[in-house]
Scaffold this motif. Sequence first.
Motif, PDB file in Angstrom:
ATOM      1  N   ILE A  34      -0.660  -1.676   1.533  1.00 31.20           N
ATOM      2  CA  ILE A  34       0.629  -1.687   2.216  1.00 31.20           C
ATOM      3  C   ILE A  34       1.558  -0.808   1.404  1.00 31.20           C
ATOM      4  CG2 ILE A  34       2.563  -3.100   3.010  1.00 31.20           C
ATOM      5  CD1 ILE A  34       0.626  -5.488   3.062  1.00 31.20           C
ATOM      6  N   CYS A  35       2.226   0.110   2.062  1.00 32.60           N
ATOM      7  CA  CYS A  35       3.117   1.004   1.330  1.00 32.60           C
ATOM      8  C   CYS A  35       4.381   1.255   2.131  1.00 32.60           C
ATOM      9  CB  CYS A  35       2.413   2.326   1.015  1.00 32.60           C
ATOM     10  SG  CYS A  35       2.084   3.337   2.463  1.00 32.60           S
ATOM     11  N   LYS A  36       5.368   1.775   1.432  1.00 28.72           N
ATOM     12  CA  LYS A  36       6.632   2.124   2.077  1.00 28.72           C
ATOM     13  C   LYS A  36       6.521   3.506   2.711  1.00 28.72           C
ATOM     14  CE  LYS A  36       9.676  -0.558  -0.956  1.00 28.72           C
ATOM     15  NZ  LYS A  36      10.819  -0.475  -1.906  1.00 28.72           N
ATOM     16  N   SER A  64     -16.735   0.345   3.607  1.00 28.71           N
ATOM     17  CA  SER A  64     -16.236  -0.857   4.268  1.00 28.71           C
ATOM     18  C   SER A  64     -14.858  -0.655   4.887  1.00 28.71           C
ATOM     19  CB  SER A  64     -16.203  -2.025   3.286  1.00 28.71           C
ATOM     20  OG  SER A  64     -15.442  -1.666   2.144  1.00 28.71           O
ATOM     21  N   GLY A  65     -14.269   0.513   4.673  1.00 29.31           N
ATOM     22  CA  GLY A  65     -13.006   0.805   5.336  1.00 29.31           C
ATOM     23  C   GLY A  65     -11.785   0.425   4.532  1.00 29.31           C
ATOM     24  N   THR A  66     -10.670   1.059   4.863  1.00 29.82           N
ATOM     25  CA  THR A  66      -9.373   0.785   4.237  1.00 29.82           C
ATOM     26  C   THR A  66      -8.344   0.576   5.338  1.00 29.82           C
ATOM     27  OG1 THR A  66      -9.870   2.137   2.296  1.00 29.82           O
ATOM     28  CG2 THR A  66      -7.537   1.687   2.756  1.00 29.82           C
ATOM     29  N   GLN A  67      -7.732  -0.588   5.340  1.00 29.85           N
ATOM     30  CA  GLN A  67      -6.667  -0.856   6.307  1.00 29.85           C
ATOM     31  C   GLN A  67      -5.335  -0.432   5.686  1.00 29.85           C
ATOM     32  OE1 GLN A  67      -6.925  -2.181   9.614  1.00 29.85           O
ATOM     33  NE2 GLN A  67      -4.849  -1.337   9.582  1.00 29.85           N
ATOM     34  N   LEU A  68      -4.716   0.574   6.237  1.00 23.42           N
ATOM     35  CA  LEU A  68      -3.437   1.074   5.736  1.00 23.42           C
ATOM     36  C   LEU A  68      -2.306   0.601   6.639  1.00 23.42           C
ATOM     37  CD1 LEU A  68      -1.611   2.910   3.989  1.00 23.42           C
ATOM     38  CD2 LEU A  68      -2.223   4.811   5.502  1.00 23.42           C
ATOM     39  N   SER A  69      -1.327  -0.025   6.028  1.00 24.39           N
ATOM     40  CA  SER A  69      -0.134  -0.446   6.758  1.00 24.39           C
ATOM     41  C   SER A  69       1.070   0.213   6.105  1.00 24.39           C
ATOM     42  CB  SER A  69       0.018  -1.972   6.723  1.00 24.39           C
ATOM     43  OG  SER A  69      -1.054  -2.587   7.397  1.00 24.39           O
ATOM     44  N   VAL A  70       1.801   1.013   6.867  1.00 20.64           N
ATOM     45  CA  VAL A  70       2.968   1.701   6.342  1.00 20.64           C
ATOM     46  C   VAL A  70       4.216   1.051   6.921  1.00 20.64           C
ATOM     47  CG1 VAL A  70       4.112   3.915   6.052  1.00 20.64           C
ATOM     48  CG2 VAL A  70       1.613   3.831   6.272  1.00 20.64           C
ATOM     49  N   LEU A  71       5.073   0.568   6.039  1.00 23.44           N
ATOM     50  CA  LEU A  71       6.257  -0.164   6.493  1.00 23.44           C
ATOM     51  C   LEU A  71       7.434   0.775   6.747  1.00 23.44           C
ATOM     52  CD1 LEU A  71       5.988  -3.140   3.997  1.00 23.44           C
ATOM     53  CD2 LEU A  71       5.067  -2.966   6.311  1.00 23.44           C
TER      54      LEU A  71
END
Lengths: 117, 114
Positions: free
Chosen positions: A12-14, A110-117
Amino acid sequence: GAVVSQHPSWVICKSGTSVKIECRSLDFQATTMFWYRQFPKQSLMLMATSNEGSKATYEQGVEKDKFLINHASLTLSTLTVTSAHPEDSSFYICSARDLAATNEKLFFGSGTQLSVL
Amino acid sequence: DQQVKQNSPSLSVQEGRISILNCDYTNSMFDYFLWYKKYPAEGPTFLISISSIKDKNEDGRFTVFLNKSAKHLSLHIVPSQPGDSAVYFCAASDYGGATNKLIFGTGTLLAVQP
């Protein structure tokens, strides 16, 4: 079968920051690795082909300056999402080709779930 | 332009019965087809593949059928087990070409009911 390690598994990143994702082939050498992206309920879409020691080949519509790919060794490829924005939030998956495998030669991380806030 | 299509987003089957997952493609240059199984937040795992020179390939409970004239392939799972519940992707490649990058379908969510 061959093992491909990808990390981080989630981040999770800004908005505006850069995120690096690593993809390693643990028990084989991979001259070619592939980076895919999957949005919810959609297909895995190939983003780019990563070639050891040379520039990556990007698919149409994928910004090479935004998605930086480095394949500096036969066991490691990295994808850096630069200046990430919420629309970059997605599931990123790498795969590596093991030419010595007897059956299927492409193995996925296995993948990387990226969430950008 | 979606070159590989899986028109059924979901499928529900009773344990012990046959599961049939379908896939259609448009590019006649594809000569190698694969099925992958994927759990949430994980990468796909290879199940079974078929070359265009064959029309059937079997591996245990999994059989893939290829109909080149119809540009259609299907995956049969029999008997289906609850552990088979996952998203199944078909993928195609011009394997004999200079690159074997995969084109994936949109996936079918299989639910096997106990």
